[in-house]
Design a protein around this motif. Structure first.
Motif, PDB file in Angstrom:
ATOM      1  N   ASP A   1      26.245 -38.610 -31.738  1.00 31.74           N
ATOM      2  CA  ASP A   1      25.988 -37.494 -30.830  1.00 31.74           C
ATOM      3  C   ASP A   1      24.567 -36.932 -30.921  1.00 31.74           C
ATOM      4  O   ASP A   1      24.248 -35.968 -30.236  1.00 31.74           O
ATOM      5  CB  ASP A   1      26.988 -36.363 -31.099  1.00 31.74           C
ATOM      6  N   VAL A   2      23.721 -37.516 -31.776  1.00 25.00           N
ATOM      7  CA  VAL A   2      22.347 -37.022 -31.917  1.00 25.00           C
ATOM      8  C   VAL A   2      21.564 -37.347 -30.641  1.00 25.00           C
ATOM      9  O   VAL A   2      21.534 -38.498 -30.207  1.00 25.00           O
ATOM     10  CB  VAL A   2      21.658 -37.652 -33.163  1.00 25.00           C
TER      11      VAL A   2
ATOM     12  N   ALA B   1      25.486 -32.326 -43.354  1.00 24.91           N
ATOM     13  CA  ALA B   1      26.570 -31.418 -42.962  1.00 24.91           C
ATOM     14  C   ALA B   1      27.936 -32.108 -43.010  1.00 24.91           C
ATOM     15  O   ALA B   1      28.915 -31.524 -43.474  1.00 24.91           O
ATOM     16  CB  ALA B   1      26.308 -30.879 -41.562  1.00 24.91           C
ATOM     17  N   THR B   2      27.997 -33.344 -42.551  1.00 27.24           N
ATOM     18  CA  THR B   2      29.264 -34.071 -42.543  1.00 27.24           C
ATOM     19  C   THR B   2      29.810 -34.256 -43.954  1.00 27.24           C
ATOM     20  O   THR B   2      31.007 -34.120 -44.187  1.00 27.24           O
ATOM     21  CB  THR B   2      29.086 -35.454 -41.872  1.00 27.24           C
TER      22      THR B   2
ATOM     23  N   ARG C   1      29.254 -38.410 -36.099  1.00 27.06           N
ATOM     24  CA  ARG C   1      28.283 -37.319 -35.935  1.00 27.06           C
ATOM     25  C   ARG C   1      26.926 -37.833 -35.483  1.00 27.06           C
ATOM     26  O   ARG C   1      26.279 -37.225 -34.631  1.00 27.06           O
ATOM     27  CB  ARG C   1      28.117 -36.544 -37.241  1.00 27.06           C
ATOM     28  N   ILE C   2      26.476 -38.957 -36.055  1.00 29.33           N
ATOM     29  CA  ILE C   2      25.168 -39.494 -35.676  1.00 29.33           C
ATOM     30  C   ILE C   2      25.182 -39.974 -34.219  1.00 29.33           C
ATOM     31  O   ILE C   2      24.185 -39.847 -33.511  1.00 29.33           O
ATOM     32  CB  ILE C   2      24.729 -40.629 -36.629  1.00 29.33           C
TER      33      ILE C   2
ATOM     34  N   SER D   1      20.202 -33.946 -41.069  1.00 32.98           N
ATOM     35  CA  SER D   1      21.028 -32.738 -41.058  1.00 32.98           C
ATOM     36  C   SER D   1      22.500 -33.056 -40.766  1.00 32.98           C
ATOM     37  O   SER D   1      23.404 -32.491 -41.395  1.00 32.98           O
ATOM     38  CB  SER D   1      20.487 -31.770 -40.007  1.00 32.98           C
ATOM     39  N   GLU D   2      22.749 -33.962 -39.840  1.00 32.74           N
ATOM     40  CA  GLU D   2      24.125 -34.334 -39.509  1.00 32.74           C
ATOM     41  C   GLU D   2      24.814 -35.038 -40.671  1.00 32.74           C
ATOM     42  O   GLU D   2      25.979 -34.778 -40.960  1.00 32.74           O
ATOM     43  CB  GLU D   2      24.160 -35.206 -38.247  1.00 32.74           C
TER      44      GLU D   2
ATOM     45  N   THR E   1      17.287 -34.204 -37.390  1.00 35.10           N
ATOM     46  CA  THR E   1      18.648 -34.021 -36.889  1.00 35.10           C
ATOM     47  C   THR E   1      19.605 -35.031 -37.518  1.00 35.10           C
ATOM     48  O   THR E   1      20.720 -34.672 -37.914  1.00 35.10           O
ATOM     49  CB  THR E   1      18.680 -34.128 -35.354  1.00 35.10           C
ATOM     50  N   VAL E   2      19.181 -36.284 -37.635  1.00 41.35           N
ATOM     51  CA  VAL E   2      20.034 -37.298 -38.277  1.00 41.35           C
ATOM     52  C   VAL E   2      20.331 -36.893 -39.712  1.00 41.35           C
ATOM     53  O   VAL E   2      21.482 -36.889 -40.153  1.00 41.35           O
ATOM     54  CB  VAL E   2      19.384 -38.702 -38.219  1.00 41.35           C
TER      55      VAL E   2
ATOM     56  N   VAL F   1      30.576 -39.800 -40.549  1.00 37.17           N
ATOM     57  CA  VAL F   1      29.115 -39.772 -40.419  1.00 37.17           C
ATOM     58  C   VAL F   1      28.691 -40.536 -39.166  1.00 37.17           C
ATOM     59  O   VAL F   1      27.864 -40.050 -38.382  1.00 37.17           O
ATOM     60  CB  VAL F   1      28.424 -40.339 -41.677  1.00 37.17           C
TER      61      VAL F   1
END
Length: 94
Positions: A86-87, A42-43, A83-84, A38-39, A35-36, A80
């Motif tokens: 919120d993981v 994506a960012t 976004r991280i 991927s975030e 997930t990290v 970044v």
């Protein structure tokens, strides 16, 4: 220098564009690392996963993931981090 807002502080100590190191710690054995990664991907709209390394704690309960993507600006770094944060399962973020 510590009184500078985040963007100005980043620009004072880094010359962009550059590789930037993010480190996140969370639970081992699940989707945390994926997930990290991927975030971050994506960012930054990257086609491929950025370079990364993982390391589990001796007990195996937690894992750290160190991601070193190429970033173009301090703005990308801040995006970044946002976004991280919120993981699910995130314990620490450096």
């Amino acid at each position: 220098m510590h009184d500078l807002p985040a963007r100005e502080l980043l620009e004072a100590v880094h010359q962009f564009p550059c590789a930037f190191v993010f480190k996140a710690v969370g639970p081992a054995g699940g989707e945390f690392v994926a997930t990290v990664i991927s975030e971050v991907r994506a960012t930054l709209s990257h086609e491929f996963d950025p370079p990364f390394e993982t390391r589990e704690t001796p007990s195996g309960r937690h894992v750290s993931v160190t991601v070193s993507p190429w970033v173009e600006s301090s703005e990308e770094v801040l995006l970044v981090y946002a976004r991280i944060r919120d993981v699910p399962g995130l314990l620490m973020l450096f």
